[in-house]
Design a protein around this motif. Structure first.
Motif, PDB file in Angstrom:
ATOM      1  N   GLY A 180       5.631  -0.461   3.356  1.00 23.04           N
ATOM      2  CA  GLY A 180       4.417   0.304   3.132  1.00 23.04           C
ATOM      3  C   GLY A 180       3.722  -0.027   1.830  1.00 23.04           C
ATOM      4  N   LEU A 181       4.052  -1.154   1.239  1.00 19.76           N
ATOM      5  CA  LEU A 181       3.379  -1.555   0.014  1.00 19.76           C
ATOM      6  C   LEU A 181       1.928  -1.872   0.308  1.00 19.76           C
ATOM      7  CD1 LEU A 181       5.674  -1.689  -1.971  1.00 19.76           C
ATOM      8  CD2 LEU A 181       5.225  -4.066  -2.311  1.00 19.76           C
ATOM      9  N   SER A 182       1.060  -1.500  -0.597  1.00 20.54           N
ATOM     10  CA  SER A 182      -0.350  -1.742  -0.334  1.00 20.54           C
ATOM     11  C   SER A 182      -1.044  -2.070  -1.634  1.00 20.54           C
ATOM     12  CB  SER A 182      -0.975  -0.502   0.313  1.00 20.54           C
ATOM     13  OG  SER A 182      -0.724   0.621  -0.499  1.00 20.54           O
ATOM     14  N   GLY A 183      -2.276  -2.453  -1.513  1.00 25.23           N
ATOM     15  CA  GLY A 183      -3.055  -2.703  -2.706  1.00 25.23           C
ATOM     16  C   GLY A 183      -2.710  -4.026  -3.348  1.00 25.23           C
ATOM     17  N   ALA A 184      -2.860  -4.064  -4.656  1.00 30.72           N
ATOM     18  CA  ALA A 184      -2.625  -5.311  -5.374  1.00 30.72           C
ATOM     19  C   ALA A 184      -1.186  -5.767  -5.232  1.00 30.72           C
ATOM     20  CB  ALA A 184      -2.977  -5.142  -6.846  1.00 30.72           C
ATOM     21  N   ASN A 185      -0.258  -4.830  -5.037  1.00 26.09           N
ATOM     22  CA  ASN A 185       1.146  -5.210  -4.906  1.00 26.09           C
ATOM     23  C   ASN A 185       1.357  -6.156  -3.749  1.00 26.09           C
ATOM     24  OD1 ASN A 185       1.938  -3.617  -7.012  1.00 26.09           O
ATOM     25  ND2 ASN A 185       2.269  -1.836  -5.732  1.00 26.09           N
ATOM     26  N   ILE A 186       0.697  -5.877  -2.613  1.00 24.58           N
ATOM     27  CA  ILE A 186       0.938  -6.718  -1.458  1.00 24.58           C
ATOM     28  C   ILE A 186       0.004  -7.915  -1.475  1.00 24.58           C
ATOM     29  CG2 ILE A 186      -0.612  -5.665   0.221  1.00 24.58           C
ATOM     30  CD1 ILE A 186       3.060  -6.589   0.719  1.00 24.58           C
ATOM     31  N   ARG A 187      -1.159  -7.765  -2.124  1.00 23.82           N
ATOM     32  CA  ARG A 187      -2.028  -8.939  -2.215  1.00 23.82           C
ATOM     33  C   ARG A 187      -1.388  -9.985  -3.105  1.00 23.82           C
ATOM     34  NH1 ARG A 187      -6.217  -5.277  -1.647  1.00 23.82           N
ATOM     35  NH2 ARG A 187      -6.353  -4.808  -3.852  1.00 23.82           N
ATOM     36  N   ALA A 188      -0.570  -9.555  -4.040  1.00 22.47           N
ATOM     37  CA  ALA A 188       0.118 -10.521  -4.895  1.00 22.47           C
ATOM     38  C   ALA A 188       1.211 -11.262  -4.149  1.00 22.47           C
ATOM     39  CB  ALA A 188       0.736  -9.811  -6.107  1.00 22.47           C
ATOM     40  N   SER A 189       1.556 -10.796  -2.941  1.00 25.46           N
ATOM     41  CA  SER A 189       2.524 -11.527  -2.133  1.00 25.46           C
ATOM     42  C   SER A 189       1.829 -12.384  -1.100  1.00 25.46           C
ATOM     43  CB  SER A 189       3.467 -10.545  -1.433  1.00 25.46           C
ATOM     44  OG  SER A 189       4.219  -9.839  -2.353  1.00 25.46           O
ATOM     45  N   GLY A 190       0.532 -12.509  -1.231  1.00 24.36           N
ATOM     46  CA  GLY A 190      -0.177 -13.435  -0.369  1.00 24.36           C
ATOM     47  C   GLY A 190      -0.839 -12.824   0.837  1.00 24.36           C
ATOM     48  N   VAL A 191      -0.765 -11.511   1.008  1.00 26.31           N
ATOM     49  CA  VAL A 191      -1.362 -10.894   2.195  1.00 26.31           C
ATOM     50  C   VAL A 191      -2.837 -10.654   1.907  1.00 26.31           C
ATOM     51  CG1 VAL A 191      -1.355  -8.874   3.653  1.00 26.31           C
ATOM     52  CG2 VAL A 191       0.784  -9.800   2.832  1.00 26.31           C
ATOM     53  N   ASP A 192      -3.686 -11.209   2.741  1.00 26.33           N
ATOM     54  CA  ASP A 192      -5.120 -11.097   2.494  1.00 26.33           C
ATOM     55  C   ASP A 192      -5.623  -9.845   3.191  1.00 26.33           C
ATOM     56  OD1 ASP A 192      -8.016 -13.137   3.367  1.00 26.33           O
ATOM     57  OD2 ASP A 192      -7.703 -11.598   1.848  1.00 26.33           O
ATOM     58  N   TRP A 193      -5.520  -8.723   2.545  1.00 25.33           N
ATOM     59  CA  TRP A 193      -5.849  -7.454   3.177  1.00 25.33           C
ATOM     60  C   TRP A 193      -6.431  -6.531   2.132  1.00 25.33           C
ATOM     61  CZ3 TRP A 193      -2.196  -2.894   3.339  1.00 25.33           C
ATOM     62  CH2 TRP A 193      -2.767  -1.850   4.060  1.00 25.33           C
ATOM     63  N   ASP A 194      -7.674  -6.158   2.321  1.00 25.99           N
ATOM     64  CA  ASP A 194      -8.308  -5.236   1.396  1.00 25.99           C
ATOM     65  C   ASP A 194      -9.144  -4.270   2.228  1.00 25.99           C
ATOM     66  OD1 ASP A 194     -10.034  -3.955  -0.460  1.00 25.99           O
ATOM     67  OD2 ASP A 194      -9.809  -5.646  -1.829  1.00 25.99           O
ATOM     68  N   LEU A 195      -8.858  -3.009   2.114  1.00 23.96           N
ATOM     69  CA  LEU A 195      -9.514  -2.034   2.976  1.00 23.96           C
ATOM     70  C   LEU A 195     -11.003  -1.934   2.718  1.00 23.96           C
ATOM     71  CD1 LEU A 195      -6.927   0.806   3.082  1.00 23.96           C
ATOM     72  CD2 LEU A 195      -7.763  -0.515   4.973  1.00 23.96           C
ATOM     73  N   ARG A 196     -11.431  -2.345   1.552  1.00 26.14           N
ATOM     74  CA  ARG A 196     -12.855  -2.275   1.294  1.00 26.14           C
ATOM     75  C   ARG A 196     -13.607  -3.237   2.200  1.00 26.14           C
ATOM     76  NH1 ARG A 196     -12.679  -3.280  -4.995  1.00 26.14           N
ATOM     77  NH2 ARG A 196     -10.841  -4.456  -4.376  1.00 26.14           N
ATOM     78  N   ARG A 197     -12.904  -4.333   2.510  1.00 26.10           N
ATOM     79  CA  ARG A 197     -13.566  -5.313   3.356  1.00 26.10           C
ATOM     80  C   ARG A 197     -13.200  -5.125   4.810  1.00 26.10           C
ATOM     81  NH1 ARG A 197     -10.946 -10.935   2.808  1.00 26.10           N
ATOM     82  NH2 ARG A 197      -9.422  -9.672   3.860  1.00 26.10           N
ATOM     83  N   ASP A 198     -11.964  -4.693   5.068  1.00 27.17           N
ATOM     84  CA  ASP A 198     -11.438  -4.752   6.426  1.00 27.17           C
ATOM     85  C   ASP A 198     -11.576  -3.467   7.208  1.00 27.17           C
ATOM     86  OD1 ASP A 198      -8.676  -6.761   5.243  1.00 27.17           O
ATOM     87  OD2 ASP A 198     -10.669  -7.322   5.923  1.00 27.17           O
ATOM     88  N   ALA A 199     -11.783  -2.362   6.571  1.00 25.59           N
ATOM     89  CA  ALA A 199     -11.861  -1.109   7.311  1.00 25.59           C
ATOM     90  C   ALA A 199     -13.299  -0.627   7.313  1.00 25.59           C
ATOM     91  CB  ALA A 199     -10.965  -0.057   6.659  1.00 25.59           C
ATOM     92  N   PRO A 200     -13.751  -0.086   8.429  1.00 21.19           N
ATOM     93  CA  PRO A 200     -15.127   0.433   8.460  1.00 21.19           C
ATOM     94  C   PRO A 200     -15.239   1.650   7.557  1.00 21.19           C
ATOM     95  CG  PRO A 200     -13.962   1.002  10.477  1.00 21.19           C
ATOM     96  CD  PRO A 200     -13.049   0.123   9.694  1.00 21.19           C
ATOM     97  N   SER A 201     -16.289   1.694   6.775  1.00 19.76           N
ATOM     98  CA  SER A 201     -16.416   2.783   5.822  1.00 19.76           C
ATOM     99  C   SER A 201     -17.882   2.958   5.496  1.00 19.76           C
ATOM    100  CB  SER A 201     -15.609   2.441   4.564  1.00 19.76           C
ATOM    101  OG  SER A 201     -16.154   3.061   3.446  1.00 19.76           O
ATOM    102  N   PRO A 202     -18.336   4.168   5.348  1.00 25.96           N
ATOM    103  CA  PRO A 202     -19.761   4.345   5.043  1.00 25.96           C
ATOM    104  C   PRO A 202     -20.122   3.966   3.610  1.00 25.96           C
ATOM    105  CG  PRO A 202     -18.665   6.454   5.148  1.00 25.96           C
ATOM    106  CD  PRO A 202     -17.665   5.446   5.564  1.00 25.96           C
ATOM    107  N   LEU A 203     -19.119   3.742   2.766  1.00 26.11           N
ATOM    108  CA  LEU A 203     -19.457   3.392   1.393  1.00 26.11           C
ATOM    109  C   LEU A 203     -19.998   1.974   1.320  1.00 26.11           C
ATOM    110  CD1 LEU A 203     -18.100   6.034   0.737  1.00 26.11           C
ATOM    111  CD2 LEU A 203     -16.906   4.928  -1.112  1.00 26.11           C
ATOM    112  N   ALA A 204     -20.495   1.627   0.143  1.00 31.05           N
ATOM    113  CA  ALA A 204     -21.398   0.475   0.057  1.00 31.05           C
ATOM    114  C   ALA A 204     -20.709  -0.860  -0.146  1.00 31.05           C
ATOM    115  CB  ALA A 204     -22.383   0.713  -1.082  1.00 31.05           C
TER     116      ALA A 204
END
Lengths: 341, 389, 243
Positions: free
Chosen positions: B237-261
């Protein structure tokens, strides 16, 4: 010492009093200027400003008074006698260092022929005090800290000694006064304006000495024994009040002494080219030595505030696999050049 | 609390056991207790480590010293009151905690905040990210022994906190988000000050990159320490920068639908293949710089208009369930709101990032040296309020 | 970014899952891009394994939910002296569903009745709730399973998702669900000697017992503002301020 012919015991008494007062004074000056003020300014803050009015100069003296009047807390499981003796052992090893450091042509407590050898031998007594402190505290953090300290301090004795050997070879004597005179009477390519400070030829040795001194003082990057963010205060965790004051004075007193020794070995000690003998030399000597001490202490503390700390195994690797071979090479080069030139 | 005789005997026995050394130089294991009061644990986290010399044989994490019972408390509060409460989960980036909750509630109410409100929300979200992670970057130095960078962190963070305070009234707990929009508009002159502050933060990031990341001792302490393989990290369940530092290209700002800008900005997701402490530090440093660029873009393109949609004065969210999650500075934070039409939720599950980030620590600390415990904890970067809710 | 809309991908995912699990899938729901799937309790672990093999590598959380209505006073609106109620507010207060009960009569949880459950159905008081996400497919699914009201048992997920270790410990200590096969079901947040399961609805929130909720007492505006603004309090809209 001066023109007076005092009986031996009176001279000894005066010398003891002077040394006993230099240690807290040196500790306070070093602590205030570097630990409080220089560190603060490097970290974008001011340091103490209130105590005493002008930039808080009274801060450390006030701290000393505060420590003395605090309650003496000894953990119930601790070994009381060893616990009480440990800071004294470290402090005594600091005092003994000042015996051979010359502050002027006639200002030295005892001009031993084996001056530097004695100084290095005596500075390693502090390790026993650290081990005693860690063990007697009945605290796992202190134990970890003191075991780390034992390993580190012993490991870094060797580069310290080997770096000095280069100087001794170049100066032909082990007495500190003799080393100062060797630098004073030397010349750089025939120009004898400032003598021949050994830092020029022994630059590698200077670096090794500084690194080893940093480790002997358990300053970052070698402060594993007192790793503040891990062991809280390492072997000093259970110490409070005046016992902590002793440790503090010992640490900064040793810093002062080692800086003075480094200044003597590499920068020329009390020598200044204007007044070589006479009363003026005795008056200016301590001043000049003081300036050189502040310079070296500046280097030591600057590195302390900038670098993160080594892990214990990296620390040992650095000493055994890097500094010692380097200092051996330095000795060889010095010896070769001494014979050739 | 007085020490009972039994406890004294047990302690002496354990000390004696620890100090005994076998003839074959096989040492006994020592139990070291890191915390709950400890300079390295960012608060009241306790790690009980069994050490063999300086190596960890087994580590247990004991948390809960700061458990405030948020999920129970949310069941007796109305939605606006919960906003105040959840500010305090991850207190360094408070605004970011409010956002997913508000988004979930708006989802159920089928209310959409106007564009200006969404942009300002994104703005404050990124500002709180900057406020949070600049501290981490400096404070990792302290954990490793470099005393200086954290002071620079505090100095430069002050500008961001002052900005947040001038707009919302609170440095640490702005309580600014409302269902349907935000509370107030931005004060006059705020945009220019923010641009200034972003320049400063970028300077700080450059300074830190030189001072700390370029330092050989720092690299020696962090490279290869605490390597988390990507699959293991994700299954914990690691998320955020912790898992991006292991090479997983996953960022909710880009990947999840959200009304924010976020989708309307031009920014980059930073990953690092190594998965060690250095990688986590590096990713966060780059993300902070990226966040300052995002703030600049947000300031440029801020639309005008109302900042609050029309919502009833007393908010009752219709029955249903909603899940909203965002990429908070610490990781993925989400709220699962179960509403049955009342003034407050019937159940509000708070998914906080640090809880899961720290669950990997017992697995990660096996065989690690004591100083590396500190490095690993510092690089995983948790906030106690986030773990303990 | 995937070009196929999320609803379609969710539907495809649901079909895939149903084909793998068969009749273990007892309910599902989709709403605004989110997918809820309710599985039978004995297929809980199998669902996790199937989903993990389908690329759902990230465990977001695992928790529980207690559908019984509150047994303590709920927040309610109190008609205070200076209150100006809007039309919407008054309507809502009258037409409140039975769950937002009057404070003086706590509901008895009638077995099988009186409890309304949420999306994807469910007929027991307790449900275990988990969310899995796929970082490659960028899809998430919320899983639910019904648990027995008296002795809630469910299989553990720790072999498939090690992160479930802590989640299950927390769920156990808060709700009392026993996770069969969990290596160390012990207190995570609460002190060791704590008795009871706090997040259950029949566990009293002591602060509310000691001092009942005062209700949403509408705050009177400041005197000067009240006169200037007048009695016509609109719904909370603020004027757009100059940028």
């Amino acid at each position: 010492m001066l023109a007076l012919q005092l009986p031996y015991w009176e001279i000894t008494l005066i010398k003891t009093v002077i040394v006993l007062s230099i240690i807290p004074a040196g500790a306070v000056i070093l602590g205030y200027v570097f630990l409080l003020k220089m560190m603060a300014h490097m970290q974008s803050r001011m340091g103490p400003m209130e105590p005493g009015g002008f930039h808080g100069w009274f801060q450390l003296i006030g701290d000393g008074i505060k420590f003395i009047q605090k309650e003496d807390i000894i953990p119930s499981e601790a070994d009381r006698r060893v616990f009480a003796l440990a800071p004294l052992v470290v402090l005594i090893s600091t005092f003994l260092l000042y015996v051979v450091v010359p502050a002027g042509p006639r200002l030295v407590v005892e001009n031993l022929d084996v001056g530097i050898f004695y100084a290095l031998a005596v500075s390693s007594l502090g390790v026993i005090g650290v081990l005693m402190a860690g063990w007697a505290s009945a605290n796992k953090y202190s134990l970890l800290g003191s075991l780390r300290a034992a390993g580190q301090l012993i490991a870094y004795e060797l580069p310290l000694v080997l770096a000095v050997v280069g100087v001794v070879i170049q100066a032909d004597t082990m007495s500190l006064q003799g080393i100062v005179h060797a630098q004073a009477n030397g010349s750089i390519f025939g120009v004898s304006l400032v003598g021949n400070p050994f830092i020029l030829t022994q630059i590698v040795g200077f670096g090794i000495f500084l690194a080893a001194a940093q480790a002997e003082l358990t300053q970052t990057p070698f402060d594993m024994p007192v790793a503040e963010s891990e062991l809280v205060a390492g072997y000093m965790t259970e110490y409070s009040g005046f016992r902590f004051l002793f440790f503090f004075m010992a640490e900064f007193g040793t810093a002062f002494a080692l800086s003075a020794i480094a200044a003597t070995l590499y920068l020329g000690g009390w020598y200044q080219p204007f007044f070589k003998t006479g009363v003026m030399a005795d008056v200016l000597g301590p001043v000049i030595l003081g300036i050189k001490v502040m310079f070296i202490a500046f280097l030591i503390f600057w590195i302390r505030f900038t670098f993160p700390r080594f892990r214990e195994d990296q620390l040992q690797t650095f000493a055994w696999k890097f500094l010692i071979p380097l200092s051996l090479v330095n000795i060889m080069a010095t010896a070769v050049f001494k014979v050739v030139l | 609390m007085a020490v009972t005789e039994q406890q004294r005997i047990a302690y002496i026995a354990s000390q004696a056991a620890d100090a005994r050394v076998n003839v074959e130089l096989q040492t006994e294991e020592m139990t070291l207790n890191l915390g709950p009061q400890h300079p390295a644990t960012h608060g009241t986290l306790r790690i009980v480590a069994r050490l063999d010399g300086e190596q960890v044989v087994k580590a247990d994490v004991v948390c809960g010293y700061m458990h405030r019972g948020y999920e129970k408390l949310t069941e007796v509060r109305t939605y606006p009151q919960i906003t105040t409460l959840i500010n305090r989960i991850d207190w360094l980036s408070s605004f970011a905690n409010e956002v997913p909750f508000i988004l979930a509630a708006e989802d159920l109410m089928e209310v959409e905040a106007p564009p200006r409100a969404q942009w300002i929300r994104t703005l404050f979200f990124e500002l709180s990210r900057i406020a949070n992670v600049t501290l981490f970057i400096g404070e990792m130095g302290v954990q490793l022994g470099a005393l200086t960078p954290v002071f620079f962190a505090f100095r430069d963070r002050e500008y961001v906190l002052n900005l947040i305070e001038s707009a919302t009234g609170g440095r640490f707990h702005p309580n600014f988000d409302r269902i349907g929009g935000i509370k107030d508009d931005l004060p006059k002159g705020w945009i220019a000050e923010t641009k200034d502050a972003m320049r400063r933060i970028r300077g700080y990031c450059d300074q830190l990159e030189d001072l700390l990341m370029g330092n050989e001792i720092f690299e020696a302490r962090t490279r290869g320490v605490g390597v988390i393989p990507a699959e293991v990290g994700l299954s914990y369940g690691l998320s955020g920068a912790n898992i991006r530092a292991s090479g997983v290209d996953w960022d909710l700002r880009r990947d999840a639908p959200s009304p924010l800008a976020w989708k309307e900005l031009d920014w980059k997701v930073w990953t690092h293949p190594d998965g060690d402490s250095f990688a986590r530090y590096w990713v966060r440093l780059q993300e902070t710089r990226e966040a300052t660029k995002m703030v600049d873009q947000l300031l440029e393109g801020l639309p005008s208009g109302p900042i609050q949609a029309k919502v009833p004065r007393i908010i009752k969210v219709p029955a249903g369930e909603a899940w909203a999650h965002t990429e908070n500075p610490l990781g993925e934070m989400g709220y699962y709101i179960v509403s049955q039409g009342g003034l407050g939720p019937m159940r509000c599950k708070i998914r906080s990032a640090s809880f899961h980030n720290i669950s990997i620590v017992p697995w990660l600390l096996k065989g690690v040296y004591v100083p590396d415990i500190i490095t690993i904890l510092a690089s995983l970067y948790f906030i106690l309020g986030d773990i303990d809710r | 970014m995937p070009t196929i809309p999320t609803e379609e991908r969710n539907r495809a995912l649901l079909e895939d899952l149903t084909s793998k699990l068969g009749d273990a899938v007892v309910g599902s729901h989709q709403r605004t891009g989110d997918l809820w799937v309710r599985v039978r309790a004995d297929a809980w672990l199998r669902a996790a394994e199937e989903l993990k093999s389908m690329g759902f590598d990230y465990l977001s959380y695992l928790s529980g939910i207690d559908w019984m209505p509150h047994t303590w006073p709920n927040p309610k609106v109190v008609e205070g002296p200076g209150v100006v109620d809007t039309e919407e507010g008054a309507d809502e207060a009258d037409a409140s569903p039975p769950e937002a009960a009057e404070p003086d009569e706590p509901d008895e949880p009638a077995p099988g009745g009186g409890i309304t459950t949420g999306f994807a159905g469910g007929d027991t008081r307790f449900q275990v709730l988990a969310r899995l996400y796929s970082t490659t497919r960028k899809l998430g699914v919320t899983l639910k399973a019904d648990l027995d009201g008296e002795t809630p048992h469910i299989q553990t997920w720790t072999d498939v998702f090690p992160g479930a270790d802590w989640c299950e410990r927390e769920t156990w200590e808060m709700y009392g669900f026993v996770f069969d096969g969990h290596p160390n079901l012990s207190h995570l947040y609460l002190p060791g000697e704590f008795e009871g399961f706090p997040l259950r609805k029949d566990f009293p929130l002591l602060a509310r017992e000691v001092k009942p909720w005062p209700g949403l007492v509408d705050v009177e505006p400041m005197p000067a503002v009240a006169e200037a603004a007048g009695a016509a309090d609109e719904a909370a809209t603020t004027e757009p301020a100059p940028a």
